[in-house]
Enzyme design. Structure first.
Site, PDB file in Angstrom:
ATOM      1  N   CYS A   2       9.784   1.341   3.504  1.00 12.90           N
ATOM      2  CA  CYS A   2      10.930   0.165   4.183  1.00 12.90           C
ATOM      3  C   CYS A   2      12.241   0.664   4.044  1.00 12.90           C
ATOM      4  O   CYS A   2      13.121   0.235   4.600  1.00 12.90           O
ATOM      5  CB  CYS A   2      10.799  -0.976   3.180  1.00 12.90           C
ATOM      6  SG  CYS A   2      11.223  -0.245   1.499  1.00 12.90           S
TER       7      CYS A   2
ATOM      8  N   PHE B 240       0.758  -1.277  -0.155  1.00  9.33           N
ATOM      9  CA  PHE B 240       0.051   0.041  -0.010  1.00  9.33           C
ATOM     10  C   PHE B 240       0.994   1.197   0.124  1.00  9.33           C
ATOM     11  O   PHE B 240       0.358   2.446  -0.204  1.00  9.33           O
ATOM     12  CB  PHE B 240      -0.924   0.053   1.038  1.00  9.33           C
ATOM     13  CG  PHE B 240      -0.301   0.424   2.719  1.00  9.33           C
ATOM     14  CD1 PHE B 240      -0.007   1.946   3.012  1.00  9.33           C
ATOM     15  CD2 PHE B 240       0.191  -0.518   3.321  1.00  9.33           C
ATOM     16  CE1 PHE B 240       0.801   2.337   3.870  1.00  9.33           C
ATOM     17  CE2 PHE B 240       0.948  -0.084   4.537  1.00  9.33           C
ATOM     18  CZ  PHE B 240       1.066   1.163   4.774  1.00  9.33           C
TER      19      PHE B 240
ATOM     20  N   SER C 140       5.256  -7.038   3.430  1.00 13.03           N
ATOM     21  CA  SER C 140       5.660  -7.313   4.717  1.00 13.03           C
ATOM     22  C   SER C 140       6.572  -8.774   4.631  1.00 13.03           C
ATOM     23  O   SER C 140       6.317  -9.479   3.847  1.00 13.03           O
ATOM     24  CB  SER C 140       4.473  -7.659   5.897  1.00 13.03           C
ATOM     25  OG  SER C 140       3.917  -8.632   5.330  1.00 13.03           O
TER      26      SER C 140
ATOM     27  N   GLU D  45       9.384  -4.593  13.106  1.00 12.89           N
ATOM     28  CA  GLU D  45       9.222  -3.223  12.353  1.00 12.89           C
ATOM     29  C   GLU D  45       7.846  -2.499  12.738  1.00 12.89           C
ATOM     30  O   GLU D  45       6.963  -3.162  13.141  1.00 12.89           O
ATOM     31  CB  GLU D  45       8.892  -3.765  10.966  1.00 12.89           C
ATOM     32  CG  GLU D  45       8.515  -2.694   9.776  1.00 12.89           C
ATOM     33  CD  GLU D  45       8.264  -3.077   8.580  1.00 12.89           C
ATOM     34  OE1 GLU D  45       7.548  -4.105   8.351  1.00 12.89           O
ATOM     35  OE2 GLU D  45       8.726  -2.285   7.734  1.00 12.89           O
TER      36      GLU D  45
ATOM     37  N   LYS E 288      -0.722  -6.621  -9.196  1.00 15.15           N
ATOM     38  CA  LYS E 288      -1.830  -6.976  -8.216  1.00 15.15           C
ATOM     39  C   LYS E 288      -1.605  -5.942  -7.185  1.00 15.15           C
ATOM     40  O   LYS E 288      -0.587  -5.952  -6.443  1.00 15.15           O
ATOM     41  CB  LYS E 288      -1.686  -8.470  -7.605  1.00 15.15           C
ATOM     42  CG  LYS E 288      -2.976  -8.956  -6.955  1.00 15.15           C
ATOM     43  CD  LYS E 288      -3.651  -8.172  -5.759  1.00 15.15           C
ATOM     44  CE  LYS E 288      -2.820  -8.268  -4.458  1.00 15.15           C
ATOM     45  NZ  LYS E 288      -3.460  -7.295  -3.403  1.00 15.15           N
TER      46      LYS E 288
ATOM     47  N   GLU F 122      -4.899  -3.977  -1.924  1.00 14.48           N
ATOM     48  CA  GLU F 122      -6.457  -3.870  -1.961  1.00 14.48           C
ATOM     49  C   GLU F 122      -6.854  -2.565  -1.064  1.00 14.48           C
ATOM     50  O   GLU F 122      -7.888  -1.953  -1.196  1.00 14.48           O
ATOM     51  CB  GLU F 122      -7.196  -4.970  -1.415  1.00 14.48           C
ATOM     52  CG  GLU F 122      -6.870  -5.294  -0.058  1.00 14.48           C
ATOM     53  CD  GLU F 122      -5.713  -6.047   0.202  1.00 14.48           C
ATOM     54  OE1 GLU F 122      -4.612  -5.987  -0.633  1.00 14.48           O
ATOM     55  OE2 GLU F 122      -5.882  -7.275   1.208  1.00 14.48           O
TER      56      GLU F 122
END
Ligand code: NAD
Length: 482
Positions: A277, A145, A222, A373, A169, A172
């Site tokens: 990240c 995201f 992740s 994280e 992909k 969502e």
């Protein structure tokens, strides 16, 4: 933002499905801005068929011809920066747009015909050996995201230039930005079927890992899911590169430039609300760096939710970050700056998922910093006495995306660069993203698979090398090879 339904994009057309749909919420105010269908194998199958049909013609063009689409796309992007930035702002909440980076990635892909010339060598009398980068076929790219435009540009332009047909992909949580990518590439003249977009969650990701028509899968997200995707895709004999989470350590020496260190670290950990990240996560302070920490806190106080700090992606993520801060506070850590109840200022909506920047300090020797994280505007400080201790702490992290040294001493900086267990190193840099043609990719639990995803690494990952050995003249003197 005008309410736009997120539909799949298959064979050059947006296609509505009857699948159940998820609401998409804007993190700016919690309002529903779109819905996204949770698709599965059937929609993926349609996308794979479209991509397979497009592949022979697309891969049969010269790379120079293919890159003409990217030149046109580049110009379309330049003309629509603010329109795209507004969509990203609405669905991701990001205050600073990432479109410039997408443009840079497209420029790199435009240069692919120049850098994939292959090699040729006369290897024996009358015998020549040459190499060619050949495309793989149908490939897939699964995205997170936090960079709804840039991460798809890590993979789409490169694959277009290399001659693959790609299935994207999107997350969502941010499905709308991807629709613009499809729309603009179509306008640039990309043939139908070369890029297809399928929406969904776990079910769609598993279908991608399993589909026999897909040759290679990239994943960015992740660590937990990166492991699942890497295992499942490679078990199905696909090539896979799965980039995971991070907790990046910055080793700060007392001689570091206080001004530069404070501003760079603040920008790094609070930029994109810490949801990147490559964000600075942990300062390993060697000896007395109190003067730097003081400046860092002053700099951080200028960062205000709603004013120059965007929201967190969802209420769930916001609560998770607050729980983390509560937990470490209970275990004895000192909260130097507390963003948990920071007021939302400026144009920011009170219903947005905001958290203020937070700085946590652990005592030495004493309370332990958790390894996980955080993925929010949270910066943690741990103290050590020596460089050896600092390196040991950094090396002990399960992740290995980035590590930085802040010092004016070249020798010490080089030692950090040599000993840190991370794929991307910064020297006095808060966000050490290597820019193309250098490749993006971490180590350890921040990446599963061989090679890197962008730049020259991307060319290797998304192609297979063909080696052609030729002889034409039978009268050439023969040796053991001819
Ligand atoms: P995520 O892992 O939750 O989701 C990533 C993708 O996986 C999405 O497309 C999602 O639909 C899918 N997914 C979610 N749950 C799944 C499941 N159970 N099975 C299969 N697929 C599933 O990640 P996110 O929250 O979207 O993104 C944030 C994470 O991404 C952070 O950990 C961040 O560090 C990481 N990230 C890493 C890099 C990198 O380059 N290493 C870059 C950007 C983000």
């Amino acid at each position: 933002m005008k309410h736009v339904e997120a539909d799949n994009f298959i064979n050059g057309k947006f296609i509505r499905t009857e699948r159940p749909r998820l609401n998409v919420y804007s993190p700016l105010d919690g309002m529903v801005i779109s819905t996204v269908p949770l698709c599965g194998y059937n929609e993926l199958e349609e996308a794979v068929i479209a991509a397979k049909n497009a592949f022979p013609k697309w891969s049969g063009l010269t790379s120079k011809k293919r890159s003409e689409v990217l030149y046109r796309y580049h110009s379309i992007l330049l003309h629509h920066i603010s329109e795209i930035a507004a969509i990203i702002h609405d669905e991701n909440g990001k205050a600073i747009a990432e479109v410039e980076k997408s443009i840079e990635l497209t420029e790199f892909a435009c240069s692919i015909p120049q850098i994939t010339a292959g090699e040729i060598l006369k290897v024996s009398e009358g015998v020549v050996c040459q190499t060619e980068y050949t495309p793989l076929g149908v490939v897939a790219s699964i995205c997170p995201f936090n960079f709804p435009h840039m991460v798809p540009h890590w993979t789409i332009p490169t694959n277009i230039a290399l001659g693959n047909c790609i299935i994207l992909k999107p997350s969502e949580q941010v499905p709308v930005t991807a629709l613009k990518i499809a729309e603009m590439l179509k306008e640039a003249g990309l043939p139908d079927g070369v890029l297809n977009i399928v929406h969904g969650d776990k079910t769609m990701v598993e279908a991608i890992c399993d589909h026999p028509g897909i040759k290679a899968v990239s994943f960015v997200g992740s660590t937990e899911i990166a492991k699942v995707v890497y295992r499942r895709s490679t078990t199905n004999l696909k090539r896979c590169l799965a980039l995971g989470g991070a907790k990046n350590h910055l080793i700060v020496f007392p001689d570091a430039d206080p001004e530069m260190t404070a501003t760079d670290i603040t920008a790094s950990f609070s930029g994109t609300s810490g949801q990147r990240c490559m964000a600075a996560s942990v300062m390993i302070a060697i000896g007395n760096v109190d003067h730097i920490i003081e400046k860092l806190c002053n700099e951080t106080r200028k960062v205000k939710p709603g004013l120059n700090l965007g929201p967190i992606i969802s209420q769930t993520s916001k609560e998770k970050i607050i729980k983390y801060i509560d937990r470490v506070e209970k275990s004895g850590a000192k909260i130097l700056i507390d963003g948990r109840n920071a007021p939302v200022e400026g144009e920011g909506d009170k219903n947005g998922y905001y958290i203020g920047p937070t700085i946590i300090e652990y005592s030495y020797p004493g309370n332990q910093m958790p390894q996980e994280e955080v993925f929010g505007p949270v910066f943690e400080i741990v103290h050590v006495k020596s460089l050896d201790e600092a390196i040991a702490l950094e090396n002990n992290s399960p992740y290995g995306n980035a590590a930085s040294a802040f010092t004016q001493n070249g020798g010490l900086a080089d030692e950090v660069a040599a000993k840190a267990s991370a794929g991307m190193i910064g020297i006095n840099i808060g966000v050490p993203v290597p820019r193309e043609p250098f490749s993006f990719g971490g180590w350890n639990d921040s990446k599963f698979g061989t090679g890197d995803l962008t730049g020259k690494g991307g060319i290797e990952f998304w192609t297979q090398l063909k080696k052609i050995t030729k002889k034409w003249k039978k009268q050439e003197r023969t040796d053991w090879m001819s």
